[in-house]
Each structure stands twice: as structure tokens, then as C-alpha cells.
Write a protein that holds these residues in place. Structure first.
Motif, PDB file in Angstrom:
ATOM      1  N   LEU A 148      33.798  -0.374  53.823  1.00 30.62           N
ATOM      2  CA  LEU A 148      33.232   0.789  54.143  1.00 30.62           C
ATOM      3  C   LEU A 148      31.970   0.447  54.919  1.00 30.62           C
ATOM      4  N   ALA A 149      31.143  -0.769  54.747  1.00 27.75           N
ATOM      5  CA  ALA A 149      29.704  -1.212  55.564  1.00 27.75           C
ATOM      6  C   ALA A 149      30.284  -1.595  56.894  1.00 27.75           C
ATOM      7  N   TYR A 150      31.430  -2.204  57.039  1.00 25.54           N
ATOM      8  CA  TYR A 150      31.803  -3.056  58.241  1.00 25.54           C
ATOM      9  C   TYR A 150      32.979  -2.197  59.018  1.00 25.54           C
ATOM     10  N   GLN A 151      33.613  -1.438  58.508  1.00 22.43           N
ATOM     11  CA  GLN A 151      34.610  -0.858  59.208  1.00 22.43           C
ATOM     12  C   GLN A 151      34.300  -0.193  60.678  1.00 22.43           C
ATOM     13  N   LYS A 152      33.048   0.196  60.803  1.00 17.79           N
ATOM     14  CA  LYS A 152      32.933   0.732  62.196  1.00 17.79           C
ATOM     15  C   LYS A 152      31.772   0.004  62.844  1.00 17.79           C
ATOM     16  N   LYS A 153      31.459  -1.364  62.511  1.00 17.69           N
ATOM     17  CA  LYS A 153      30.938  -2.226  63.329  1.00 17.69           C
ATOM     18  C   LYS A 153      31.503  -2.923  64.455  1.00 17.69           C
ATOM     19  N   ASN A 154      31.051  -3.335  65.435  1.00 22.23           N
ATOM     20  CA  ASN A 154      31.353  -4.053  66.639  1.00 22.23           C
ATOM     21  C   ASN A 154      32.057  -5.448  66.062  1.00 22.23           C
ATOM     22  N   THR A 155      33.193  -5.678  66.844  1.00 18.73           N
ATOM     23  CA  THR A 155      33.511  -6.896  66.212  1.00 18.73           C
ATOM     24  C   THR A 155      32.940  -8.082  67.023  1.00 18.73           C
ATOM     25  N   VAL A 156      32.957  -9.323  66.444  1.00 24.32           N
ATOM     26  CA  VAL A 156      32.369 -10.592  66.703  1.00 24.32           C
ATOM     27  C   VAL A 156      33.525 -11.659  67.071  1.00 24.32           C
ATOM     28  N   SER A 157      33.421 -12.340  68.108  1.00 20.79           N
ATOM     29  CA  SER A 157      34.746 -13.423  68.242  1.00 20.79           C
ATOM     30  C   SER A 157      34.038 -14.604  67.717  1.00 20.79           C
ATOM     31  N   TYR A 158      34.743 -15.102  66.859  1.00 16.06           N
ATOM     32  CA  TYR A 158      34.700 -16.433  66.178  1.00 16.06           C
ATOM     33  C   TYR A 158      35.689 -17.290  66.206  1.00 16.06           C
ATOM     34  N   PHE A 159      35.253 -18.769  66.197  1.00 17.89           N
ATOM     35  CA  PHE A 159      35.962 -19.932  65.899  1.00 17.89           C
ATOM     36  C   PHE A 159      35.853 -20.412  64.624  1.00 17.89           C
ATOM     37  N   TYR A 160      36.917 -20.688  63.620  1.00 18.76           N
ATOM     38  CA  TYR A 160      36.748 -21.174  62.528  1.00 18.76           C
ATOM     39  C   TYR A 160      37.342 -22.690  62.477  1.00 18.76           C
ATOM     40  N   GLN A 161      36.453 -23.835  62.250  1.00 17.33           N
ATOM     41  CA  GLN A 161      36.984 -25.084  62.285  1.00 17.33           C
ATOM     42  C   GLN A 161      37.508 -25.453  60.889  1.00 17.33           C
ATOM     43  N   LEU A 162      38.714 -25.507  60.699  1.00 16.67           N
ATOM     44  CA  LEU A 162      39.298 -25.979  59.382  1.00 16.67           C
ATOM     45  C   LEU A 162      39.343 -27.455  59.007  1.00 16.67           C
ATOM     46  N   ALA A 171      45.547 -19.183  62.646  1.00 16.59           N
ATOM     47  CA  ALA A 171      45.811 -18.303  63.801  1.00 16.59           C
ATOM     48  C   ALA A 171      46.516 -16.818  62.894  1.00 16.59           C
ATOM     49  N   GLY A 172      46.782 -16.002  63.608  1.00 13.64           N
ATOM     50  CA  GLY A 172      47.593 -14.751  62.889  1.00 13.64           C
ATOM     51  C   GLY A 172      46.822 -14.303  61.653  1.00 13.64           C
ATOM     52  N   ASP A 173      47.635 -13.910  60.815  1.00 19.15           N
ATOM     53  CA  ASP A 173      47.304 -13.232  59.592  1.00 19.15           C
ATOM     54  C   ASP A 173      47.024 -14.438  58.597  1.00 19.15           C
ATOM     55  N   ILE A 188      39.335 -16.010  67.957  1.00 19.46           N
ATOM     56  CA  ILE A 188      39.824 -16.529  69.490  1.00 19.46           C
ATOM     57  C   ILE A 188      41.087 -17.137  69.517  1.00 19.46           C
ATOM     58  N   PHE A 189      41.615 -17.645  68.444  1.00 19.24           N
ATOM     59  CA  PHE A 189      43.002 -18.214  68.288  1.00 19.24           C
ATOM     60  C   PHE A 189      43.829 -17.497  67.703  1.00 19.24           C
ATOM     61  N   ALA A 190      43.804 -16.142  67.367  1.00 23.51           N
ATOM     62  CA  ALA A 190      44.613 -15.302  66.629  1.00 23.51           C
ATOM     63  C   ALA A 190      46.069 -15.471  67.147  1.00 23.51           C
ATOM     64  N   SER A 200      41.545 -28.263  70.879  1.00 25.53           N
ATOM     65  CA  SER A 200      40.551 -29.274  71.605  1.00 25.53           C
ATOM     66  C   SER A 200      39.287 -28.593  71.957  1.00 25.53           C
ATOM     67  N   THR A 201      38.351 -29.319  71.995  1.00 25.49           N
ATOM     68  CA  THR A 201      37.004 -28.417  72.298  1.00 25.49           C
ATOM     69  C   THR A 201      37.144 -27.623  73.531  1.00 25.49           C
ATOM     70  N   GLU A 202      37.845 -28.248  74.507  1.00 23.22           N
ATOM     71  CA  GLU A 202      38.064 -27.410  75.793  1.00 23.22           C
ATOM     72  C   GLU A 202      38.679 -26.233  75.639  1.00 23.22           C
ATOM     73  N   GLN A 203      39.453 -25.986  74.735  1.00 25.54           N
ATOM     74  CA  GLN A 203      40.391 -24.664  74.406  1.00 25.54           C
ATOM     75  C   GLN A 203      39.394 -23.615  73.974  1.00 25.54           C
ATOM     76  N   VAL A 204      38.527 -24.132  73.102  1.00 27.89           N
ATOM     77  CA  VAL A 204      37.388 -23.489  72.393  1.00 27.89           C
ATOM     78  C   VAL A 204      36.327 -22.807  73.489  1.00 27.89           C
ATOM     79  N   ILE A 205      36.114 -23.758  74.271  1.00 26.26           N
ATOM     80  CA  ILE A 205      34.940 -23.386  75.326  1.00 26.26           C
ATOM     81  C   ILE A 205      35.635 -22.248  76.219  1.00 26.26           C
ATOM     82  N   VAL A 206      36.755 -22.272  76.591  1.00 25.61           N
ATOM     83  CA  VAL A 206      37.524 -21.516  77.431  1.00 25.61           C
ATOM     84  C   VAL A 206      37.462 -20.026  76.778  1.00 25.61           C
ATOM     85  N   ARG A 207      37.581 -19.829  75.620  1.00 31.36           N
ATOM     86  CA  ARG A 207      37.589 -18.682  74.752  1.00 31.36           C
ATOM     87  C   ARG A 207      36.321 -18.100  74.485  1.00 31.36           C
ATOM     88  N   GLN A 208      35.348 -19.019  74.769  1.00 33.79           N
ATOM     89  CA  GLN A 208      33.986 -18.405  74.378  1.00 33.79           C
ATOM     90  C   GLN A 208      33.482 -17.704  73.079  1.00 33.79           C
TER      91      GLN A 208
END
Length: 274
Positions: A148-162, A171-173, A188-190, A200-208
Motif C-alpha cells: 500500500l505504501a509503495y504501489q504508487k511511488k516512482n520506480t528506482v533502477s537498481y543493480f543487485y550484486q549476488l 534476472a526476470g522473476d 537493470i538486468f530484468a 561485467s562492470t561495463e554492462q552495469v555502467i551501460v545500464r546506469q
């Protein structure tokens, strides 16, 4: 007549309901944690490596690890119920245990809601389902509060380093994407073809990405990104956060704490936009 029909409708529920069991073996850390949350802790006689929560789980005999399961020992222990991670435990060995007549409960959460429903299913094997139901209800309430608190908030692009070396993400679900999504995180890698792609680091940078997440087991080390400070928003604004690995990567009731933590971090990123 109505009473008779009502009674007939109840019969299948009684026939299919699980019966309490006396001894249980868990073959993954998350099913061990789920067992305790469902009120089955006193029935556990053995578990997998890294079954370390709650504290009582640390003293259990170990019968499984990343290399496989100790088939002969499990057969010797003759558990009434085996808890397994579908897709995480070896299919061949699990099939063999079923062929030997062992009852296996598979946990395979695909959504956050599945954690609560799995608790309720496990609660059927407890002497009383009360603890499982209470924990399931608490999880649902806290999850609903976040939605309820976050359903209308703007999305934020993220990278998760597993993981660090090699650098792997999700990726995906695939788990734990669902945890980030409830807070409005946009991976960013969905759209990567692999479930857990090596990148790679470069792939992360490209996706900002606006934010980078790591865990206590695979920390997102800021020094790795220092050379890219001017090219990566997450580094320039110091939006690199570490979340608790076991909360995030294990689908258990503690996952809600990971979600609450991540939501707070994403709110910090949103505030920086102002």
C-alpha cells in the motif's frame, strides 16, 4: 438436508489434511527456518549445512550440503517427513527417497505470498497450526502495508550484486527479484536470458543504475566502482547499500525485514532526486 450436504462438503478437507508428525529432516537452510516458524522445531532431528537460524538449528545433525545429501544416514534416521527445496536439492536423490516411501514436502516459493501459504501448509504437520497461522498472518499484514505504501511511488533502477567473483546478478522473476519489486525497484538486468547471469562492470555502467545492492555475504564493495564515479549515478551519489543476505536470499518470514530495509534505501534514492 442442508446439514447433511454441509457435512459431506467437509469430508474431503479431513481426508486430505496432513497429520502431525514426530520426526522431520530439513534439506535446505530456508526449509529449516520455515519449519521453526511453523511450530515444527521440536520435531527436527537433522538438517542441511548452513541451517543456522534460529539458534537451536545450529545443533542439528547435518545430512546435506552443496554436494548432495547423505542418503544412507537419512534412511537410517527414518524421518516421518522430509523438507526439501524444489530445484535446490538433487532431483535424482529426492526421487529415490520418495521411491523408498519417505514423505517429502517441497518448498518452492515463487512469490512473497508463497511464504505465508507455505507456513500454513507446514503448520498442518505441527501438533497445533496456531504458530504457523500467526506467523503467516503477521507476514501478510507487513507485506500488505508495504504494498500500500509503495504501489504508487516512482520506480528506482537498481543493480543487485549476488556474488563478487564472478559478478553475478538476478534476472526476470527469479528470487529475490520479488523483494525489490514490492518497493518499486526496477532491475537493470530484468530481461537477461539467464536466470542468474554473469555480468561485467561495463554492462552495469551501460545500464546506469541509480542504486547498487550487495549483501553481507557478497558485499557491493564501493572500491570496485571508484574508477567509474563520474559515469555511474549510484557511485557518484553513494547509493551503494548492503542488505542482510539471509533475510534477502532465503524465502522465509525474515524476508519481510529485507523488504522493509530495501524500501527505506530506495526512499533515500527518491529523496535525492528532489
Amino acid at each position: 438436508m442442508r446439514l447433511a450436504v454441509f457435512c459431506l462438503l467437509l469430508i474431503p478437507a479431513f481426508l486430505t489434511a496432513a497429520q502431525p508428525v514426530k520426526t522431520i529432516i530439513s534439506l535446505s537452510p530456508h526449509t529449516t527456518e520455515m519449519a521453526y516458524a511453523a511450530g515444527l522445531g521440536d520435531k527436527l532431528i537433522a538438517a542441511s549445512d548452513y541451517s543456522d537460524y534460529p539458534e537451536a538449528a545450529r545443533s542439528l545433525e547435518r545430512v546435506a550440503n552443496y554436494r548432495g545429501i547423505k542418503m544412507e544416514r537419512i534412511v537410517t534416521l527414518q524421518p516421518d517427513l522430509i523438507l526439501a527445496w524444489k530445484g535446490g536439492n538433487p532431483t535424482r536423490e529426492m526421487t529415490r527417497l520418495e521411491q523408498l516411501g519417505f514423505k517429502v514436502f517441497y518448498s518452492d516459493p515463487k512469490s512473497l505470498e508463497d511464504i505465508a501459504s507455505t507456513l500454513e501448509q507446514l503448520g498442518q504437520y505441527a501438533d497445533s497450526p496456531k504458530q504457523a497461522q500467526l506467523n503467516a498472518n503477521d507476514f501478510r499484514q507487513r507485506l500488505n502495508t508495504l504494498r500500500l505504501a509503495y504501489q504508487k511511488k516512482n520506480t528506482v533502477s537498481y543493480f543487485y550484486q549476488l556474488s563478487n567473483n564472478p559478478m553475478i546478478t538476478i534476472a526476470g522473476d527469479n528470487w529475490p527479484s520479488q523483494v525489490f519489486a514490492v518497493c518499486g525497484g526496477s532491475n537493470i538486468f530484468a530481461n537477461s536470458a539467464a536466470a542468474y547471469p554473469q555480468i561485467s562492470t561495463e554492462q552495469v555502467i551501460v545500464r546506469q543504475p541509480e542504486v547498487i545492492f550487495g549483501t553481507s555475504h557478497a558485499a557491493a564493495d564501493p572500491s570496485v566502482w571508484d574508477n567509474w564515479r563520474q559515469q555511474l549515478p549510484a557511485v557518484e551519489k553513494q547509493h551503494i547499500f548492503t542488505v542482510t543476505s539471509d533475510w534477502l536470499n532465503r524465502p522465509t518470514p525474515r524476508t519481510i525485514m529485507a523488504a522493509e530495509e530495501i524500501c527505506q534505501y530506495l526512499d533515500q534514492v527518491r529523496q535525492s532526486r528532489l
